[in-house]
Design a protein around this motif. Sequence first.
Motif, PDB file in Angstrom:
ATOM      1  N   ILE A   1       0.851  -1.187   0.000  1.00  0.00           N
ATOM      2  CA  ILE A   1       0.000   0.000   0.000  1.00  0.00           C
ATOM      3  C   ILE A   1       0.888   1.239   0.000  1.00  0.00           C
ATOM      4  N   GLU A   2       0.793   2.025  -1.066  1.00  0.00           N
ATOM      5  CA  GLU A   2       1.624   3.229  -1.203  1.00  0.00           C
ATOM      6  C   GLU A   2       0.969   4.391  -0.466  1.00  0.00           C
ATOM      7  N   LEU A   3       1.791   5.112   0.293  1.00  0.00           N
ATOM      8  CA  LEU A   3       1.323   6.260   1.057  1.00  0.00           C
ATOM      9  C   LEU A   3       2.166   7.474   0.699  1.00  0.00           C
ATOM     10  N   SER A   4       1.514   8.615   0.487  1.00  0.00           N
ATOM     11  CA  SER A   4       2.241   9.851   0.222  1.00  0.00           C
ATOM     12  C   SER A   4       1.343  11.023   0.586  1.00  0.00           C
ATOM     13  N   GLY A   5       1.940  12.028   1.221  1.00  0.00           N
ATOM     14  CA  GLY A   5       1.196  13.243   1.512  1.00  0.00           C
ATOM     15  C   GLY A   5       0.458  13.262   2.831  1.00  0.00           C
ATOM     16  N   PHE A   6       0.551  12.189   3.607  1.00  0.00           N
ATOM     17  CA  PHE A   6      -0.121  12.129   4.903  1.00  0.00           C
ATOM     18  C   PHE A   6       0.834  12.578   6.014  1.00  0.00           C
ATOM     19  N   GLU A   7       0.433  13.565   6.787  1.00  0.00           N
ATOM     20  CA  GLU A   7       1.260  14.024   7.899  1.00  0.00           C
ATOM     21  C   GLU A   7       1.579  12.886   8.871  1.00  0.00           C
ATOM     22  N   MET A   8       0.627  11.973   9.046  1.00  0.00           N
ATOM     23  CA  MET A   8       0.797  10.883  10.014  1.00  0.00           C
ATOM     24  C   MET A   8       1.921   9.915   9.627  1.00  0.00           C
ATOM     25  N   GLN A   9       2.405   9.973   8.389  1.00  0.00           N
ATOM     26  CA  GLN A   9       3.543   9.129   8.003  1.00  0.00           C
ATOM     27  C   GLN A   9       4.745   9.374   8.917  1.00  0.00           C
ATOM     28  N   LYS A  10       4.837  10.587   9.463  1.00  0.00           N
ATOM     29  CA  LYS A  10       5.979  10.930  10.307  1.00  0.00           C
ATOM     30  C   LYS A  10       5.961  10.192  11.639  1.00  0.00           C
ATOM     31  N   ALA A  11       4.848   9.545  11.971  1.00  0.00           N
ATOM     32  CA  ALA A  11       4.794   8.734  13.194  1.00  0.00           C
ATOM     33  C   ALA A  11       5.500   7.391  13.015  1.00  0.00           C
ATOM     34  N   LEU A  12       5.808   7.040  11.773  1.00  0.00           N
ATOM     35  CA  LEU A  12       6.496   5.783  11.486  1.00  0.00           C
ATOM     36  C   LEU A  12       7.995   6.019  11.519  1.00  0.00           C
ATOM     37  N   GLN A  13       8.695   5.261  12.316  1.00  0.00           N
ATOM     38  CA  GLN A  13      10.124   5.428  12.578  1.00  0.00           C
ATOM     39  C   GLN A  13      10.896   5.617  11.265  1.00  0.00           C
ATOM     40  N   GLY A  14      11.741   6.665  11.243  1.00  0.00           N
ATOM     41  CA  GLY A  14      12.586   6.927  10.089  1.00  0.00           C
ATOM     42  C   GLY A  14      12.005   7.895   9.083  1.00  0.00           C
ATOM     43  N   ASN A  15      10.753   8.299   9.252  1.00  0.00           N
ATOM     44  CA  ASN A  15      10.122   9.221   8.303  1.00  0.00           C
ATOM     45  C   ASN A  15      10.115  10.637   8.863  1.00  0.00           C
ATOM     46  N   GLN A  16      10.582  11.589   8.055  1.00  0.00           N
ATOM     47  CA  GLN A  16      10.713  12.968   8.503  1.00  0.00           C
ATOM     48  C   GLN A  16       9.728  13.924   7.838  1.00  0.00           C
ATOM     49  N   THR A  17       9.086  13.475   6.766  1.00  0.00           N
ATOM     50  CA  THR A  17       8.234  14.407   6.024  1.00  0.00           C
ATOM     51  C   THR A  17       7.028  13.698   5.427  1.00  0.00           C
ATOM     52  N   HIS A  18       5.938  14.449   5.320  1.00  0.00           N
ATOM     53  CA  HIS A  18       4.738  13.920   4.675  1.00  0.00           C
ATOM     54  C   HIS A  18       4.929  13.798   3.165  1.00  0.00           C
ATOM     55  N   ALA A  19       5.951  14.487   2.636  1.00  0.00           N
ATOM     56  CA  ALA A  19       6.148  14.527   1.184  1.00  0.00           C
ATOM     57  C   ALA A  19       6.752  13.231   0.634  1.00  0.00           C
ATOM     58  N   ALA A  20       7.286  12.391   1.505  1.00  0.00           N
ATOM     59  CA  ALA A  20       7.891  11.136   1.041  1.00  0.00           C
ATOM     60  C   ALA A  20       6.811  10.153   0.602  1.00  0.00           C
ATOM     61  N   THR A  21       7.184   9.280  -0.297  1.00  0.00           N
ATOM     62  CA  THR A  21       6.311   8.158  -0.666  1.00  0.00           C
ATOM     63  C   THR A  21       6.866   6.908  -0.004  1.00  0.00           C
ATOM     64  N   ILE A  22       6.035   6.258   0.788  1.00  0.00           N
ATOM     65  CA  ILE A  22       6.460   5.037   1.483  1.00  0.00           C
ATOM     66  C   ILE A  22       5.503   3.909   1.145  1.00  0.00           C
ATOM     67  N   ASN A  23       5.944   2.708   1.423  1.00  0.00           N
ATOM     68  CA  ASN A  23       5.145   1.530   1.106  1.00  0.00           C
ATOM     69  C   ASN A  23       4.918   0.698   2.360  1.00  0.00           C
ATOM     70  N   LEU A  24       3.645   0.411   2.642  1.00  0.00           N
ATOM     71  CA  LEU A  24       3.328  -0.539   3.709  1.00  0.00           C
ATOM     72  C   LEU A  24       3.334  -1.931   3.091  1.00  0.00           C
ATOM     73  N   PRO A  25       4.234  -2.797   3.536  1.00  0.00           N
ATOM     74  CA  PRO A  25       4.325  -4.120   2.924  1.00  0.00           C
ATOM     75  C   PRO A  25       3.087  -4.977   3.202  1.00  0.00           C
TER      76      PRO A  25
END
Length: 196
Positions: free
Chosen positions: A107-131
């Motif tokens: 599941i691809e996530l991008s633009g959510f402020e809450m992404q920063k609650a996940l260890q290692g993430n500093q910005t909502h602008a990053a695109t991350i993947n939930l495996p």
Amino acid sequence: MTSQDELLAAIGWAAHNGWTPATGGNFSARTDNGYLVTASGVDKTCVTANDLLLCNLDGGVLEGDGKPSAESDLHAALYRLDPTIGCVLHSHTVASTTLSRRFPEGIELSGFEMQKALQGNQTHAATINLPVVPNSQDMSELADHVRTGWPMPWGFLVVGHGIYAVGNTIAECRRHLEAIEFLLACVLEESRWSKS
């Protein structure tokens, strides 16, 4: 607060959020000689210290009454796989169950402020993947799916099943679980917009 008390508090918190329907879910924390894990079939809304089992890292019960769920073996595999994991919290929610089926490749996530609650993430602008990993009733096969996709620093979803959140501590694992649940609820809500 002892790690046992902290684990019990995390279980009660997850249950009262409605994330453990029909006695579902299992929760564990690493100890000096293994891990504490919830016994099978326990109502998580009223779990007590008597409902926790002490297991070794092979999944064998060292102390406690009752039996561990089959999924306790996956907790053991995670603790063996990564010595930095201090806690595993596994819940069942509508969002995690349905989205894991809709997006079995992740599941691809991008633009959510809450992404920063996940260890290692500093910005909502990053695109991350939930495996997301394939489901299996065979815990050794399920553990193989997890090993293939490792590292997964916040945890992973299992297709049609739910979330396994991980963290170095119980507090970090709890934060990861809450953040992932929030993010998945957002994705599920957005998917409703696209149909209207």
